[in-house]
Design an enzyme around this catalytic site. Sequence first.
Site, short mmCIF file in Angstrom:
data_model
loop_
_atom_site.label_atom_id
_atom_site.label_comp_id
_atom_site.label_asym_id
_atom_site.label_seq_id
_atom_site.Cartn_x
_atom_site.Cartn_y
_atom_site.Cartn_z
N LYS A 52 0.86 -1.18 0.05
CA LYS A 52 -0.10 -0.08 0.02
C LYS A 52 0.78 1.30 0.16
O LYS A 52 0.61 2.07 -0.64
CB LYS A 52 -0.92 -0.07 1.21
CG LYS A 52 -2.22 -1.02 0.93
CD LYS A 52 -3.23 -1.20 2.29
CE LYS A 52 -3.80 -2.43 1.83
NZ LYS A 52 -4.50 -3.02 3.27
N GLN A 96 -5.62 -2.19 9.28
CA GLN A 96 -5.24 -3.33 8.44
C GLN A 96 -5.85 -4.65 9.31
O GLN A 96 -5.42 -4.54 10.61
CB GLN A 96 -3.57 -3.53 8.46
CG GLN A 96 -3.32 -4.77 7.76
CD GLN A 96 -3.58 -4.61 6.26
OE1 GLN A 96 -3.65 -3.75 5.57
NE2 GLN A 96 -4.12 -5.81 5.59
N ASP A 119 -11.89 1.77 3.25
CA ASP A 119 -12.12 0.49 2.83
C ASP A 119 -13.75 0.32 2.77
O ASP A 119 -14.07 -1.07 2.33
CB ASP A 119 -11.65 -0.39 4.18
CG ASP A 119 -10.66 -1.27 3.96
OD1 ASP A 119 -10.31 -1.50 2.74
OD2 ASP A 119 -10.06 -1.96 5.00
#
Length: 282
Positions: A52, A96, A119
Amino acid sequence: MAQIIDGKAIAARIKEEVAVEVKQMKQQGLAPKLCVVLVGEDPASQVYVRYKEKDCEQVGIISETHRLQDKTKQQDLVDLIKRLNKDKSVHGILVQLPLPKGLDAISALNEISPEKDVDGLHPMNMGRLLRGENPDMQPCTPSGIIEMILSTGREIKGANAVVVGRSNIVGKPVAIMLLQRHATVTICHSRTKDIGAVCREADILVASVGSPGLIKADMVKKDSVVIDVGVNRLHDRLVGDVDYEATKEQAGFITPVPGGVGPMTRAMLLKNTIIAAKKAKK
Ligand code: NAP
């Protein structure tokens, strides 16, 4: 013989578009920034976070990784999220997953401001997706899957779509997205009876299970679109949920693993970050 849906190539195109937009945004004084919260030492998570960071660097998005210890308390994680929510220079926040034992992922994700929820997993964004309100932040893997299906030129409207797996991050949201595009959608899971019979009716088949080679060629309709989300380590290599070699003889389009859904998920995260930044500026 199926045509391969090249997720890497589609993702590269999206990244180029994002890079152009980021450049324009910066010229207007807006520097998109993504913050990733990484708790603990999970090796796979460390790799994903590095990817990322690299992706952000490639397209000019500022990335900041907040590394917290394995033994972090829930309240400390929540405090960090709250701080990032308030920070006007931060446009996207991603926690995460999985979190180490003892931490509650759902309540942590619920703390992220819906506008910064890149997300797309916050209940507000998931709820709006379910209600057909087209939220700005939509989950990355499902969005990437839709892009890949569209890239085939096959019509989603009226198609029979079967989704195998009912996770909150893939199965459920991709089923909703297909439904919104007027597919007739069936969701299969571990208690589905005769999964082969259901899958054989699918013009579009999405497998997100985590079981190597679960979907066999004889479960796939001839000339269908097969999207393999699964990432499984088998004898030191990565394989999907679909028996790829045999199924590619049967399907019309198929995604490879690796090089299919994975790169698309990462590209959609970048896209969500710039959407969040643009919205924040308004
Ligand atoms: P998950 O939370 O791991 O859940 C698995 C789902 O598969 C559950 O709904 C389960 O049913 C169902 N299932 C398990 N065994 C089954 C069987 N024999 N027949 C039918 N259904 C079965 O799902 P996920 O988070 O979506 O992950 C699935 C896979 O996708 C994993 O390999 C993961 O690493 C990968 N993944 C890849 C990406 C990417 O970007 N490439 C992103 C996300 C996930 P029940 O609900 O009944 O238990």
